[in-house]
Each structure stands twice: as structure tokens, then as C-alpha cells.
Design a protein around this motif. Sequence first.
Motif, PDB file in Angstrom:
ATOM      1  N   ASP A 106       0.855  -1.180   0.000  1.00 15.60           N
ATOM      2  CA  ASP A 106       0.000   0.000   0.000  1.00 15.60           C
ATOM      3  C   ASP A 106       0.892   1.231   0.000  1.00 15.60           C
ATOM      4  N   THR A 107       0.600   2.198  -0.866  1.00 20.16           N
ATOM      5  CA  THR A 107       1.459   3.373  -0.932  1.00 20.16           C
ATOM      6  C   THR A 107       1.443   4.173   0.365  1.00 20.16           C
ATOM      7  N   GLY A 108       0.388   3.993   1.172  1.00 19.50           N
ATOM      8  CA  GLY A 108       0.365   4.658   2.472  1.00 19.50           C
ATOM      9  C   GLY A 108       1.405   4.113   3.432  1.00 19.50           C
ATOM     10  N   ASP A 109       1.993   2.961   3.102  1.00 16.78           N
ATOM     11  CA  ASP A 109       3.029   2.353   3.945  1.00 16.78           C
ATOM     12  C   ASP A 109       4.436   2.601   3.413  1.00 16.78           C
ATOM     13  N   LEU A 110       4.560   3.465   2.403  1.00 17.64           N
ATOM     14  CA  LEU A 110       5.877   3.831   1.907  1.00 17.64           C
ATOM     15  C   LEU A 110       6.441   4.982   2.731  1.00 17.64           C
ATOM     16  N   ALA A 111       7.727   4.941   2.999  1.00 18.25           N
ATOM     17  CA  ALA A 111       8.421   6.090   3.582  1.00 18.25           C
ATOM     18  C   ALA A 111       8.751   7.035   2.438  1.00 18.25           C
ATOM     19  N   TRP A 112       8.013   8.131   2.331  1.00 15.37           N
ATOM     20  CA  TRP A 112       8.068   9.013   1.173  1.00 15.37           C
ATOM     21  C   TRP A 112       8.567  10.388   1.623  1.00 15.37           C
ATOM     22  N   LEU A 113       9.763  10.747   1.195  1.00 12.66           N
ATOM     23  CA  LEU A 113      10.352  12.034   1.548  1.00 12.66           C
ATOM     24  C   LEU A 113      10.278  12.966   0.360  1.00 12.66           C
ATOM     25  N   GLY A 114       9.417  13.973   0.468  1.00 10.71           N
ATOM     26  CA  GLY A 114       9.255  14.943  -0.593  1.00 10.71           C
ATOM     27  C   GLY A 114      10.030  16.213  -0.316  1.00 10.71           C
ATOM     28  N   GLU A 115       9.680  17.253  -1.045  1.00  8.50           N
ATOM     29  CA  GLU A 115      10.434  18.500  -0.942  1.00  8.50           C
ATOM     30  C   GLU A 115      10.289  19.139   0.430  1.00  8.50           C
ATOM     31  N   ARG A 116       9.133  18.999   1.040  1.00  4.11           N
ATOM     32  CA  ARG A 116       8.860  19.693   2.297  1.00  4.11           C
ATOM     33  C   ARG A 116       8.830  18.785   3.518  1.00  4.11           C
ATOM     34  N   GLY A 117       9.214  17.522   3.329  1.00  8.00           N
ATOM     35  CA  GLY A 117       9.285  16.619   4.468  1.00  8.00           C
ATOM     36  C   GLY A 117       8.633  15.285   4.171  1.00  8.00           C
ATOM     37  N   TRP A 118       8.497  14.489   5.210  1.00  5.09           N
ATOM     38  CA  TRP A 118       7.918  13.158   5.076  1.00  5.09           C
ATOM     39  C   TRP A 118       6.414  13.229   4.882  1.00  5.09           C
ATOM     40  N   ALA A 119       5.894  12.388   3.998  1.00 10.13           N
ATOM     41  CA  ALA A 119       4.451  12.274   3.813  1.00 10.13           C
ATOM     42  C   ALA A 119       3.849  11.521   5.000  1.00 10.13           C
ATOM     43  N   PRO A 120       2.563  11.754   5.308  1.00 12.81           N
ATOM     44  CA  PRO A 120       1.909  10.977   6.364  1.00 12.81           C
ATOM     45  C   PRO A 120       2.032   9.484   6.099  1.00 12.81           C
ATOM     46  N   LEU A 425       0.962  21.351   3.102  1.00  9.40           N
ATOM     47  CA  LEU A 425      -0.103  20.866   3.993  1.00  9.40           C
ATOM     48  C   LEU A 425       0.070  19.378   4.280  1.00  9.40           C
ATOM     49  N   ALA A 426       0.378  18.603   3.225  1.00  6.31           N
ATOM     50  CA  ALA A 426       0.546  17.161   3.408  1.00  6.31           C
ATOM     51  C   ALA A 426       1.708  16.857   4.335  1.00  6.31           C
ATOM     52  N   ALA A 427       2.804  17.583   4.190  1.00  6.11           N
ATOM     53  CA  ALA A 427       3.974  17.345   5.036  1.00  6.11           C
ATOM     54  C   ALA A 427       3.712  17.703   6.490  1.00  6.11           C
ATOM     55  N   HIS A 428       2.640  18.424   6.726  1.00  2.30           N
ATOM     56  CA  HIS A 428       2.242  18.744   8.102  1.00  2.30           C
ATOM     57  C   HIS A 428       1.019  17.939   8.533  1.00  2.30           C
ATOM     58  N   GLY A 429       0.832  16.791   7.888  1.00  2.00           N
ATOM     59  CA  GLY A 429      -0.146  15.825   8.369  1.00  2.00           C
ATOM     60  C   GLY A 429      -1.534  15.922   7.795  1.00  2.00           C
TER      61      GLY A 429
END
Length: 480
Positions: A106-120, A425-429
Motif C-alpha cells: 500500500d502506498t500509504g506504507d511507503l516512507a516518502w520524503l518529498g520537498e517539504r518533508g515526510w508524507a503521512p 499541507l501534506a507534510a504537516h499531516g
Amino acid sequence: MSTEHSVVIGAGMAGLLTAAVIGATGRAVTVLEQDQDQDQGQGQDQDQGQGQGPGKGQVQGVPMPRGGVPQGRQPHVLLHQGLSAIEELLPGLRGELIAAGGVPLDTGDLAWLGERGWAPFGTPAFELVSASRPLVEYLVRRRVAELPGVELRDGARVRGLSRTANGTGPGTGTAAGGRWLVECFDASPVGADLVVDASGRSSRLPDWLGPLGIEQPATTVVDAGFGYAGRVYAAPPDHLGHVAGIVMLPVPGAPAGGVALPVEGGRWLVAAVGAENHRPPRDPAGFDAFLSGLRDPALADFTRRAHALGDITVHRRTHNVRRRYDRLPHWPDGLLVMGDALCAFNPVYGQGITVAATQALLLRQALATGTRPGWERRLIRRLHRAADLPWAIATGEDLRHIGDDAPVSALDTLFGRWSGEVDRLAAHGNLRAQRALDRVYHLVGSPAGLLHPALLAAAVRGRLLGLPAPAPRPPLATSR
């Protein structure tokens, strides 16, 4: 069975899925592939691992990469829309992938580091099946080869196209009238009522059309100079604990990243990626140093705890290229262009297979509704429209790496800034923001979803009152 005969040039994913669509209608179809012996593995890097694959065409249980897919040893992401489209074209393929060792996640279980931080992390999102490109192609090829009327012909190098005179005489040298003749090196020409160029980003169709009186299509190239270096590692699927995989995006200001994904055979594919002077090296010491220099140590920690298999492979052809056949004033009957031959993307965004599968569905719709005169030209336009969003995503991101000289419209600049706000917004949860971005990335939704009133309100509230704490780093296992 229909007496019509079709020829598909190229046996990559676009060509195979195109053949699946045409073959399902009862038409005879020949797929011409320049690579030799696609059903037989020809050896493999030492210690590539023991797999659970389907048998024929494999070495130690793992299918071999095709020579015509130089990026075949690098990690591939089959986006959710691509998995759904292929399952619609070839029902049951998802189950075959998993049975052959593909890893559902599930993509929700990936550790995803974007430009502004980690995704939820840790909330259900989109399903993927992570598998190597060779395994996906092997299973698709096997299914297509089983279709009545489909012939896969390897070692067939195409050198040009011509047309017969009203279907009976020799080539006329024009694109008007008669049947197509696909001319091959070291083989007799193959006649066809329909020819589909699915030969990839190196397509020579513009050169072939010139002698037929068809002008060169306008071509756009966007090249941020990305390069990849990949290596296979042996590790169990739970090597990262509850984390299914790692994605660290290269971003402006930090143009280096990487990915680690589990695949069949108890293996993980790890790739490092960077732009221009930040491209990863081929040697093991340099590769390890590159991973250690990323924004987060997650990938370096991963490789230190896993067992490297084989050599490091590199890939440098990552430019985006789009050939605007839809804008030509004249388009011949009985000719189509699919996949990367029409529009190719930087592979870092994982869009190529998904777009090819979506285009195959459009071809199926066109064949089902009847092939009235001019249907090929109308379909070419639809195929281009299917590439519009992924093209905007890929080139929009790459242009940010190119810098101030990149030609970006005011509207694109404005939308890019708003997309960055949604990313913040996503990087802040904010899960609504994350899912809106996910839907666009996986090509299951339009960018209009980023303009939801709730997101606009959250952005205003965040600017006035501040945002919640950033999403925490996912619980990556640090020892084993």
C-alpha cells in the motif's frame, strides 16, 4: 477470425498491450521485436538471487531484462492506474504477479520524503504490486503469446515503411492507398492493414514517414540531465519493519534521491538518482557514498544491513520527448503510434507503463465502436490527451531542476506554487492534501482535485494560525 492483419513494431509493454487489444478482436497481429530470444534468459549478474518466478525465460527463477529496455534493471513503479488498466486488459495478471513473487503493498506504507518533508505514513492509500520490470514483461508477454492469431517474432529489425498500389502492386513510395509493407532487415516485408509503432523513445517513425511525403512532427524535448545507478540486494520483505519501501525524491536545492522497493525472489531493488553534476557513480564505494550524502540516511542504512548482489548498473537516457503527430495536417490511414514512441517521460516518475496501458484501453474503445474513415487520426488525438497530465507532471518537475532558463508559463508557475502549498499541507499531516497529491501522481484523478475548498481553507488557516507539527519520520527499522 477477421482477415485483417496488423503489425506492431516493438515488444515492450506498449507493444504487448497493443497486441493484446488487437488480438482480442480476432484480428491477426504480428509483433516485430529487434531483440533476439525473448523467451530465453541469456545469463545474469552473479548471485542475483533465487526467485519464485514462472520458469521458462528465467535464470535462477528471475526473468532477464530485455536488451531494448536499458533501464530494465532499475526499480519500476507500476502506478495504481497502470495496475488497474493492465488488469482490465489481461484479467488475472495481478494474481499472476503475486504468485510469481511480486510484493503487494500500500502506498500509504511507503516512507516518502518529498520537498517539504515526510508524507503521512500508515494510512491506506493506493495498492501496488512491486515487481521487477523483467517479471512484469515476462508475464504480460506470456499472456499475449497465448492469444489466438498473435505471433511474436523476435530478431526482426524494421528499416522502413511503404505501401502497395491499392493492395496489389509494389511499394508506391506514398502514404496514400493500398496496404502497408513493413520492411525489415534480413527478412521479407510484412503486409498489414494496420501498423502500430510502439518501438519506444528511439522510434524512427519520423524518418520512415519522410519518403512517404509526411512531414516531421514537431518534437519537444525536456532534459534535466537525470541519471540512475541501481543495485540488487538480498533482504526479506520485512527488512524495514512496517515500512513497505523508501522513496526519496530529488528536489530543487537537493537534486539527489533514491528508492528501495521489494521485488520477487527475496530481493530489493535500490536506485540512486541525481541530476547533472549530482548523478550517482557506477563504482560500489561511490554508490555507497552517494546514498550516505542524501537528505536522510534511510537508504544508506538499508544497504548497510542488506547483502549486495551483482554489479551496479547505470541508466542515463531520461529526457522527456513528445512527438506531436496529432498536429500534422495529414495523417495516413492504418497507422498509429503508442507509448514512448508518441510521448516518453523521465522514468523517475514511473509513468511510462501506466500511460501505455491507458492508451491501450483507448485503442480497445476505438476498435469496439467501429473503424470509420479517419479513426486513426481521431485516436491519435485521444492518445495525446492521455499523455497531457503525466507530461505536465514530468516536465513541470524537471523544468524546476533546469533553473531560471526553463520556459514556464505564468499559469504553470501559479499552479506550481499552489501545488507546493498542498504539498506543504501534506507534510504537516493533512491527509486530504496527501490523498489529492496521490490521486494526481497515480493518474487516477485530475489536478482539479488540488483545488478542493477544504484545501483552500486549510492553506489560509495555516498561513494565519500556523500549521500543525510536520509529519514524523516513518518508523524505519534501524537494526536487524
